[in-house]
Design a protein around this motif. Structure first.
Motif, PDB file in Angstrom:
ATOM      1  N   CYS A 313      -6.256 -10.384  -6.573  1.00 51.75           N
ATOM      2  CA  CYS A 313      -6.288 -10.111  -5.087  1.00 51.75           C
ATOM      3  C   CYS A 313      -5.028  -9.315  -4.903  1.00 51.75           C
ATOM      4  CB  CYS A 313      -6.319 -11.491  -4.557  1.00 51.75           C
ATOM      5  SG  CYS A 313      -6.485 -10.989  -2.649  1.00 51.75           S
ATOM      6  N   ARG A 314      -5.027  -7.899  -4.880  1.00 54.41           N
ATOM      7  CA  ARG A 314      -4.086  -7.219  -4.831  1.00 54.41           C
ATOM      8  C   ARG A 314      -3.396  -7.230  -3.289  1.00 54.41           C
ATOM      9  NH1 ARG A 314      -1.670  -3.031  -7.997  1.00 54.41           N
ATOM     10  NH2 ARG A 314       0.217  -2.511  -7.238  1.00 54.41           N
ATOM     11  N   HIS A 315      -2.180  -7.115  -3.052  1.00 56.31           N
ATOM     12  CA  HIS A 315      -1.566  -6.963  -2.034  1.00 56.31           C
ATOM     13  C   HIS A 315      -0.392  -5.809  -1.987  1.00 56.31           C
ATOM     14  CE1 HIS A 315      -2.968 -10.607   0.402  1.00 56.31           C
ATOM     15  NE2 HIS A 315      -3.419 -10.954  -0.763  1.00 56.31           N
ATOM     16  N   VAL A 316      -0.110  -5.202  -1.047  1.00 56.04           N
ATOM     17  CA  VAL A 316       1.027  -4.187  -0.967  1.00 56.04           C
ATOM     18  C   VAL A 316       2.330  -4.946  -1.417  1.00 56.04           C
ATOM     19  CG1 VAL A 316       2.248  -2.609   0.575  1.00 56.04           C
ATOM     20  CG2 VAL A 316      -0.290  -2.764   0.654  1.00 56.04           C
ATOM     21  N   ASP A 317       2.779  -4.036  -2.557  1.00 54.30           N
ATOM     22  CA  ASP A 317       4.170  -4.461  -2.779  1.00 54.30           C
ATOM     23  C   ASP A 317       5.177  -3.438  -2.188  1.00 54.30           C
ATOM     24  OD1 ASP A 317       6.586  -4.829  -4.161  1.00 54.30           O
ATOM     25  OD2 ASP A 317       5.873  -4.817  -5.987  1.00 54.30           O
ATOM     26  N   GLU A 318       5.900  -4.045  -1.337  1.00 55.18           N
ATOM     27  CA  GLU A 318       6.727  -3.103  -0.329  1.00 55.18           C
ATOM     28  C   GLU A 318       7.892  -2.355  -0.839  1.00 55.18           C
ATOM     29  OE1 GLU A 318       6.011  -2.425   2.628  1.00 55.18           O
ATOM     30  OE2 GLU A 318       4.384  -3.799   3.170  1.00 55.18           O
ATOM     31  N   SER A 319       8.131  -2.845  -2.262  1.00 55.24           N
ATOM     32  CA  SER A 319       9.005  -2.242  -2.896  1.00 55.24           C
ATOM     33  C   SER A 319       8.625  -0.804  -3.719  1.00 55.24           C
ATOM     34  CB  SER A 319       9.652  -3.509  -4.117  1.00 55.24           C
ATOM     35  OG  SER A 319       8.928  -3.450  -5.108  1.00 55.24           O
ATOM     36  N   ASP A 320       7.236  -0.656  -3.907  1.00 61.31           N
ATOM     37  CA  ASP A 320       6.613   0.321  -4.535  1.00 61.31           C
ATOM     38  C   ASP A 320       6.993   1.456  -3.328  1.00 61.31           C
ATOM     39  OD1 ASP A 320       5.855  -0.882  -6.757  1.00 61.31           O
ATOM     40  OD2 ASP A 320       3.664  -1.091  -5.875  1.00 61.31           O
ATOM     41  N   GLY A 321       6.995   2.717  -3.989  1.00 60.38           N
ATOM     42  CA  GLY A 321       6.957   3.789  -3.179  1.00 60.38           C
ATOM     43  C   GLY A 321       5.586   4.060  -2.614  1.00 60.38           C
ATOM     44  N   VAL A 322       5.620   4.943  -1.395  1.00 64.97           N
ATOM     45  CA  VAL A 322       4.750   4.898  -0.500  1.00 64.97           C
ATOM     46  C   VAL A 322       3.447   5.411  -1.117  1.00 64.97           C
ATOM     47  CG1 VAL A 322       3.621   5.932   1.551  1.00 64.97           C
ATOM     48  CG2 VAL A 322       5.998   4.931   1.715  1.00 64.97           C
ATOM     49  N   GLU A 323       3.454   6.420  -2.104  1.00 63.72           N
ATOM     50  CA  GLU A 323       2.315   6.961  -2.781  1.00 63.72           C
ATOM     51  C   GLU A 323       1.808   6.157  -3.679  1.00 63.72           C
ATOM     52  OE1 GLU A 323       0.878   9.438  -1.669  1.00 63.72           O
ATOM     53  OE2 GLU A 323       2.395   9.705   0.006  1.00 63.72           O
ATOM     54  N   GLU A 324       2.456   5.090  -4.247  1.00 64.83           N
ATOM     55  CA  GLU A 324       2.435   4.046  -5.249  1.00 64.83           C
ATOM     56  C   GLU A 324       1.713   2.920  -4.849  1.00 64.83           C
ATOM     57  OE1 GLU A 324       5.572   3.834  -8.153  1.00 64.83           O
ATOM     58  OE2 GLU A 324       6.037   5.873  -8.076  1.00 64.83           O
ATOM     59  N   ARG A 325       1.697   2.432  -3.696  1.00 64.34           N
ATOM     60  CA  ARG A 325       1.289   1.220  -3.101  1.00 64.34           C
ATOM     61  C   ARG A 325      -0.308   1.054  -3.224  1.00 64.34           C
ATOM     62  NH1 ARG A 325       5.296   0.740   2.286  1.00 64.34           N
ATOM     63  NH2 ARG A 325       7.125   0.697   1.001  1.00 64.34           N
ATOM     64  N   SER A 326      -0.604  -0.090  -3.532  1.00 62.07           N
ATOM     65  CA  SER A 326      -2.131  -0.440  -3.733  1.00 62.07           C
ATOM     66  C   SER A 326      -2.460  -1.458  -3.146  1.00 62.07           C
ATOM     67  CB  SER A 326      -2.415  -0.190  -5.063  1.00 62.07           C
ATOM     68  OG  SER A 326      -3.802  -0.579  -5.328  1.00 62.07           O
ATOM     69  N   GLU A 327      -3.679  -1.707  -2.823  1.00 63.84           N
ATOM     70  CA  GLU A 327      -3.972  -3.096  -2.058  1.00 63.84           C
ATOM     71  C   GLU A 327      -5.610  -3.088  -2.409  1.00 63.84           C
ATOM     72  OE1 GLU A 327      -2.773  -4.944   1.972  1.00 63.84           O
ATOM     73  OE2 GLU A 327      -4.313  -3.531   2.411  1.00 63.84           O
ATOM     74  N   THR A 328      -6.047  -4.406  -2.450  1.00 62.16           N
ATOM     75  CA  THR A 328      -7.643  -4.476  -2.563  1.00 62.16           C
ATOM     76  C   THR A 328      -8.179  -4.005  -1.096  1.00 62.16           C
ATOM     77  OG1 THR A 328      -7.433  -6.014  -3.958  1.00 62.16           O
ATOM     78  CG2 THR A 328      -9.495  -5.919  -2.943  1.00 62.16           C
ATOM     79  N   ILE A 329      -8.756  -2.942  -1.032  1.00 63.43           N
ATOM     80  CA  ILE A 329      -9.523  -2.367   0.117  1.00 63.43           C
ATOM     81  C   ILE A 329     -10.868  -3.025   0.375  1.00 63.43           C
ATOM     82  CG2 ILE A 329     -10.178  -0.428   1.043  1.00 63.43           C
ATOM     83  CD1 ILE A 329      -7.333  -0.014   0.550  1.00 63.43           C
ATOM     84  N   TYR A 330     -11.597  -3.294  -0.505  1.00 62.21           N
ATOM     85  CA  TYR A 330     -12.852  -4.338  -0.340  1.00 62.21           C
ATOM     86  C   TYR A 330     -13.068  -4.601  -1.723  1.00 62.21           C
ATOM     87  CZ  TYR A 330     -14.116  -1.885   4.024  1.00 62.21           C
ATOM     88  OH  TYR A 330     -13.876  -1.534   5.432  1.00 62.21           O
ATOM     89  N   SER A 331     -13.746  -6.148  -1.371  1.00 60.42           N
ATOM     90  CA  SER A 331     -14.292  -6.899  -2.696  1.00 60.42           C
ATOM     91  C   SER A 331     -15.830  -6.692  -2.682  1.00 60.42           C
ATOM     92  CB  SER A 331     -13.743  -8.407  -2.642  1.00 60.42           C
ATOM     93  OG  SER A 331     -14.359  -8.965  -3.855  1.00 60.42           O
TER      94      SER A 331
END
Length: 364
Positions: A313-331
């Motif tokens: 269950c992926r959540h945004v990692d605020e330490s990642d660069g903006v273009e590298e951020r990822s999150e579970t959009i839909y399951s």
């Protein structure tokens, strides 16, 4: 759930035109969003994107002319340049060279473990793309129906069809990526979804040239006492590998698992893929000891938070660069036997699944 549903019918061109008109605002917005992403991440300006898109249009019309007719009509109806619609559907190829997003966890479950042949995945991607996501359903002139999650202007992602064939997808990366002349990533997915059986799907996607690596989890509903079938296929440019279920289960993430003679780009990056696939399988096997795996058990796996925020269950990692951020959009869960989709807004730890059955969709 705030997910637009676009249900259209007719010939491929008629479906594409109706899709383009119904989702025009979302399509224009998505084209603009990716125009910026292509420029920022890989330095492609609009003219370069259109040039690449025109080449992908050629390969699409060569290997999948019905899908090409649909995409041409989407562009015309939405009022956008056709080459940019093809660039959208080849966004994985065009983003080659940018940081590889460690995203998506897939599961396939046979009837002996779940009661029904079931596919499922968490779709992890840039959170800015959530507003441009929709459920696209098409019924062609033969009555063949496809329902798929999609980004506006694209023709497929995870979905199923009226023949009981389904597909889920995850990103792969290897040292052969970036070759010219491939069929767009999302067109390959549509080719699988327009297949009337598992064999036809494999005959469609395996011979098609590829410019980017892609992992497909394919399945077909049961048609007799033997039940359905599921397999995972790693497709890299010029080769492929197959992973079959063990004990009724198969899982996959973003690293290569079949021993293909290529260099896996994740070996240079690390990331959560190295445990997500194995962990999902282990959690499913543990849950299966108590009975058949249903939506509750699959949903609990897709809500797993080990190694948060880089979890299944992926959540945004605020330490990642903006273009590298990822999150579970839909399951998404696909019951191939019942031709039913269940979709939850992500991250799924906080969302509820909404059902869509092919026979209940209203087509225009």
């Amino acid at each position: 759930m705030d997910l637009p549903v676009i249900a259209v019918s007719g010939t491929p061109a008629e479906c594409g035109g109706a899709y383009g008109r119904a989702a025009a605002e979302l399509i224009v917005g998505n084209v603009e969003a990716y125009r910026e992403r292509f420029a920022v991440q890989v330095g492609l300006d609009t003219s370069a994107v259109r040039l690449a898109g025109a080449r992908f249009r050629e390969t699409t019309h060569e290997y999948a002319p019905r899908i090409g007719a649909m995409l041409d009509a989407v562009a015309d109806a939405a009022g956008v340049d056709a080459s940019e619609i093809y660039a959208l559907n080849a966004r994985t190829e065009l983003l080659y060279g940018s940081p590889l997003v460690d995203e998506c966890t897939l599961v396939g479950v046979l009837e002996d473990a779940a009661g029904h042949t079931t596919l499922g995945q968490n779709w992890d991607w840039h959170p800015e793309q959530r507003p441009f996501t929709l459920l696209l359903a098409t019924r062609d002139e033969r009555g063949f129906t496809v329902a798929t999650l999609a980004e506006a202007g694209m023709v497929a992602k995870a979905g199923l069809n009226s023949a009981g064939v389904g597909v889920c997808v995850s990103l792969l990366g290897c040292d052969r990526d970036g070759r010219p002349g491939g069929v767009p990533y999302h067109v390959l997915l549509r080719m699988a979804l327009e297949s009337d059986c598992l064999t036809t799907a494999l005959r469609s996607v395996c011979p098609a040239p590829r410019s980017a690596s892609i992992n497909m989890l394919l399945g077909q509903a049961g048609q007799g006492p033997g039940g359905g079938e599921v397999l995972d296929i790693e497709l890299v440019p010029g080769d492929l590998g197959v992973k079959h279920p063990a004990g009724g289960l198969v899982t996959h993430a973003n690293h290569l698992e079949t021993g293909l003679p290529v260099r896996d780009r994740l070996k240079d990056l690390g990331g959560s893929s190295w445990f997500r696939s194995a962990r999902a399988e282990r959690l499913l096997r543990r849950a299966a000891t108590a009975g058949p795996l249903g939506r509750k058990e699959l949903g609990e796996v897709f809500a797993d938070h080990l190694s948060y925020p880089h979890a299944i269950c992926r959540h945004v990692d605020e330490s990642d660069g903006v273009e590298e951020r990822s999150e579970t959009i839909y399951s998404i869960l696909l019951d191939l036997d019942d031709r039913r989709l269940a979709i939850a807004p992500g991250p799924p730890c906080g969302g509820e699944y909404t059902e869509f059955t092919l026979g209940e969709l209203v087509f225009t």
